[in-house]
Design a protein around this motif. Sequence first.
Motif, PDB file in Angstrom:
ATOM      1  N   LEU A  66       0.830  -1.211   0.000  1.00 56.20           N
ATOM      2  CA  LEU A  66       0.000   0.000   0.000  1.00 56.20           C
ATOM      3  C   LEU A  66       0.862   1.259   0.000  1.00 56.20           C
ATOM      4  O   LEU A  66       0.348   2.369  -0.091  1.00 56.20           O
ATOM      5  N   ASP A  67       2.185   1.105   0.103  1.00 55.62           N
ATOM      6  CA  ASP A  67       3.094   2.245   0.166  1.00 55.62           C
ATOM      7  C   ASP A  67       3.926   2.289  -1.129  1.00 55.62           C
ATOM      8  O   ASP A  67       4.950   1.623  -1.263  1.00 55.62           O
ATOM      9  N   TYR A  68       3.466   3.113  -2.060  1.00 55.37           N
ATOM     10  CA  TYR A  68       4.092   3.157  -3.387  1.00 55.37           C
ATOM     11  C   TYR A  68       5.570   3.557  -3.327  1.00 55.37           C
ATOM     12  O   TYR A  68       6.413   2.968  -4.002  1.00 55.37           O
ATOM     13  N   LYS A  69       5.858   4.555  -2.463  1.00 54.22           N
ATOM     14  CA  LYS A  69       7.254   5.040  -2.384  1.00 54.22           C
ATOM     15  C   LYS A  69       8.189   3.967  -1.859  1.00 54.22           C
ATOM     16  O   LYS A  69       9.313   3.804  -2.322  1.00 54.22           O
ATOM     17  N   ASN A  70       7.708   3.209  -0.876  1.00 50.80           N
ATOM     18  CA  ASN A  70       8.502   2.116  -0.305  1.00 50.80           C
ATOM     19  C   ASN A  70       8.792   1.062  -1.389  1.00 50.80           C
ATOM     20  O   ASN A  70       9.935   0.604  -1.567  1.00 50.80           O
ATOM     21  N   LEU A  71       7.773   0.744  -2.173  1.00 52.82           N
ATOM     22  CA  LEU A  71       7.963  -0.258  -3.230  1.00 52.82           C
ATOM     23  C   LEU A  71       8.925   0.237  -4.299  1.00 52.82           C
ATOM     24  O   LEU A  71       9.808  -0.489  -4.762  1.00 52.82           O
ATOM     25  N   ARG A  72       8.736   1.496  -4.681  1.00 54.78           N
ATOM     26  CA  ARG A  72       9.580   2.070  -5.738  1.00 54.78           C
ATOM     27  C   ARG A  72      11.046   2.110  -5.311  1.00 54.78           C
ATOM     28  O   ARG A  72      11.950   1.806  -6.085  1.00 54.78           O
ATOM     29  N   GLU A  73      11.267   2.482  -4.038  1.00 62.06           N
ATOM     30  CA  GLU A  73      12.627   2.526  -3.504  1.00 62.06           C
ATOM     31  C   GLU A  73      13.282   1.141  -3.591  1.00 62.06           C
ATOM     32  O   GLU A  73      14.436   1.007  -3.994  1.00 62.06           O
ATOM     33  N   LEU A  74      12.506   0.123  -3.254  1.00 60.27           N
ATOM     34  CA  LEU A  74      13.056  -1.239  -3.308  1.00 60.27           C
ATOM     35  C   LEU A  74      13.417  -1.638  -4.735  1.00 60.27           C
ATOM     36  O   LEU A  74      14.459  -2.237  -4.995  1.00 60.27           O
ATOM     37  N   VAL A  75      12.518  -1.311  -5.654  1.00 59.49           N
ATOM     38  CA  VAL A  75      12.743  -1.681  -7.057  1.00 59.49           C
ATOM     39  C   VAL A  75      13.954  -0.943  -7.618  1.00 59.49           C
ATOM     40  O   VAL A  75      14.825  -1.536  -8.268  1.00 59.49           O
ATOM     41  N   SER A 112       8.737   0.966 -14.283  1.00 58.69           N
ATOM     42  CA  SER A 112      10.095   0.430 -14.206  1.00 58.69           C
ATOM     43  C   SER A 112      10.336  -0.727 -15.182  1.00 58.69           C
ATOM     44  O   SER A 112      11.328  -1.440 -15.046  1.00 58.69           O
ATOM     45  N   CYS A 113       9.422  -0.899 -16.141  1.00 56.85           N
ATOM     46  CA  CYS A 113       9.561  -1.960 -17.173  1.00 56.85           C
ATOM     47  C   CYS A 113       9.797  -3.336 -16.553  1.00 56.85           C
ATOM     48  O   CYS A 113      10.739  -4.044 -16.959  1.00 56.85           O
ATOM     49  N   LEU A 114       9.000  -3.715 -15.563  1.00 57.45           N
ATOM     50  CA  LEU A 114       9.195  -5.012 -14.915  1.00 57.45           C
ATOM     51  C   LEU A 114       8.378  -6.087 -15.618  1.00 57.45           C
ATOM     52  O   LEU A 114       7.310  -5.806 -16.158  1.00 57.45           O
ATOM     53  N   ARG A 115       8.865  -7.308 -15.551  1.00 58.85           N
ATOM     54  CA  ARG A 115       8.025  -8.468 -15.861  1.00 58.85           C
ATOM     55  C   ARG A 115       7.241  -8.750 -14.586  1.00 58.85           C
ATOM     56  O   ARG A 115       7.841  -8.941 -13.524  1.00 58.85           O
ATOM     57  N   LEU A 155      -3.174  -3.132 -19.584  1.00 60.12           N
ATOM     58  CA  LEU A 155      -1.878  -2.423 -19.618  1.00 60.12           C
ATOM     59  C   LEU A 155      -0.891  -3.112 -20.553  1.00 60.12           C
ATOM     60  O   LEU A 155      -0.027  -2.472 -21.140  1.00 60.12           O
ATOM     61  N   HIS A 156      -1.049  -4.427 -20.710  1.00 53.72           N
ATOM     62  CA  HIS A 156      -0.212  -5.130 -21.685  1.00 53.72           C
ATOM     63  C   HIS A 156      -0.561  -4.661 -23.098  1.00 53.72           C
ATOM     64  O   HIS A 156       0.332  -4.322 -23.884  1.00 53.72           O
ATOM     65  N   HIS A 157      -1.867  -4.639 -23.424  1.00 61.76           N
ATOM     66  CA  HIS A 157      -2.259  -4.280 -24.791  1.00 61.76           C
ATOM     67  C   HIS A 157      -2.014  -2.806 -25.085  1.00 61.76           C
ATOM     68  O   HIS A 157      -1.594  -2.451 -26.177  1.00 61.76           O
ATOM     69  N   LYS A 158      -2.246  -1.942 -24.091  1.00 61.93           N
ATOM     70  CA  LYS A 158      -2.102  -0.494 -24.351  1.00 61.93           C
ATOM     71  C   LYS A 158      -0.649  -0.026 -24.303  1.00 61.93           C
ATOM     72  O   LYS A 158      -0.216   0.755 -25.121  1.00 61.93           O
ATOM     73  N   TYR A 159       0.115  -0.540 -23.325  1.00 65.86           N
ATOM     74  CA  TYR A 159       1.472   0.009 -23.122  1.00 65.86           C
ATOM     75  C   TYR A 159       2.575  -1.045 -23.196  1.00 65.86           C
ATOM     76  O   TYR A 159       3.731  -0.740 -22.955  1.00 65.86           O
ATOM     77  N   GLY A 160       2.215  -2.301 -23.450  1.00 65.79           N
ATOM     78  CA  GLY A 160       3.238  -3.340 -23.573  1.00 65.79           C
ATOM     79  C   GLY A 160       3.741  -3.881 -22.246  1.00 65.79           C
ATOM     80  O   GLY A 160       4.804  -4.534 -22.199  1.00 65.79           O
ATOM     81  N   LEU A 161       3.017  -3.654 -21.126  1.00 66.85           N
ATOM     82  CA  LEU A 161       3.446  -4.225 -19.840  1.00 66.85           C
ATOM     83  C   LEU A 161       3.566  -5.745 -19.962  1.00 66.85           C
ATOM     84  O   LEU A 161       2.655  -6.411 -20.468  1.00 66.85           O
ATOM     85  N   ASP A 162       4.697  -6.287 -19.488  1.00 64.76           N
ATOM     86  CA  ASP A 162       4.913  -7.746 -19.557  1.00 64.76           C
ATOM     87  C   ASP A 162       4.202  -8.403 -18.369  1.00 64.76           C
ATOM     88  O   ASP A 162       4.831  -8.841 -17.406  1.00 64.76           O
TER      89      ASP A 162
END
Length: 332
Positions: free
Chosen positions: A72-81, A125-128, A173-180
């Motif tokens: 639920l904490d986007y910043k925490n997740l982003r920092e980890l990634v 972050s272009c993640l699979r 999101l896969h069809h619109k932006y190519g998210l894997d």
Amino acid sequence: RLISRWNSRDSVDLPTEDNPRILITGGLGQLGVGLAEILRKLYGTENVILSDIKKPPPEVYRNGPFVYADVLDYKNLRELVVNNRITWLVHYSALLSVVGEANVALARKINITGLHNVLDLALESCLRLFVPSTIGAFGPTSPRDPAPDLCVQRPRTIYGVSKVHGELMGEYLHHKYGLDFRCLRYPGVISANTQPGGGTTDYAVKIFHDALSTGHHECYLRPDTRLPMMHIGDCHRATVEFMQAPECQLSLRTYNIAAMSFTPEEVATEIRKHLPHLKVTYNPDPVRQTIADSWPVRFDDSNARRDWGWKSTFGLEELVSDMLSSIYEKRT
Ligand code: AKB
């Protein structure tokens, strides 16, 4: 000294397609620790980071990297990634069917808001991204025997609704932006070393522990309730093989995977071949029985078999002997 430190960064191994850096959310549930163990053997201990909001037992710290992550904490997740150069994310955080019905607001938060954070981050972050779905993504108006990949999905639990939402958002999101985005619909997963947390299929784990301890299991489902099930070993293998599959092989982004289907009566009969004195009594719980009655009795997984070579290895017989011997070994 500074210069040599700078130069030494040339030798930092950057993640590649064959050498991913993986973050697992909800890692202390039924599936995370086992999946991390397999992925660490394939890609290296330091390249697989297990995460959760709870403090793990000491052996989890000993076996490889573990960090705090709140979906639920986007910043925490982003920092980890960002800090860990993550390239694959396995999103296991979720409330299951029974606990979800007992706490709809929390299920909506974790299963939908948490998923949105993970989807946004994966895109940024272009993640699979792997997100499990479930037999619970089907409802009483879906074909039940078998349920195909594509059909009516009108589940009657918040768990099911959140999982259909996840399937659709990921595919969009896969069809619109190519998210894997990659999603497997898991059957009830059966494991000896880890406990499921609040699902409708949990009896199929507890019956083994009861058979070896008291010899008596009280089942909260009717004896003839048939549901798709899978040994955890097959579940992990499916997840890894699907994550490794080249994108060009995937005609879908959400696949059913199947192994076996059984009723409480059938699994009890198979256990009695090893433990003849097992006694099972039936006391159906209205909430869990209604959920189970709305789910498919069998999955059609022909697309997974055709596209990326999925094949289960455990049938009911192998599952029962493996569960009994694993639990017995742990107890002695
Ligand atoms: C549950 O029973 O809720 C889960 C599932 C089938 O997704 N095990």
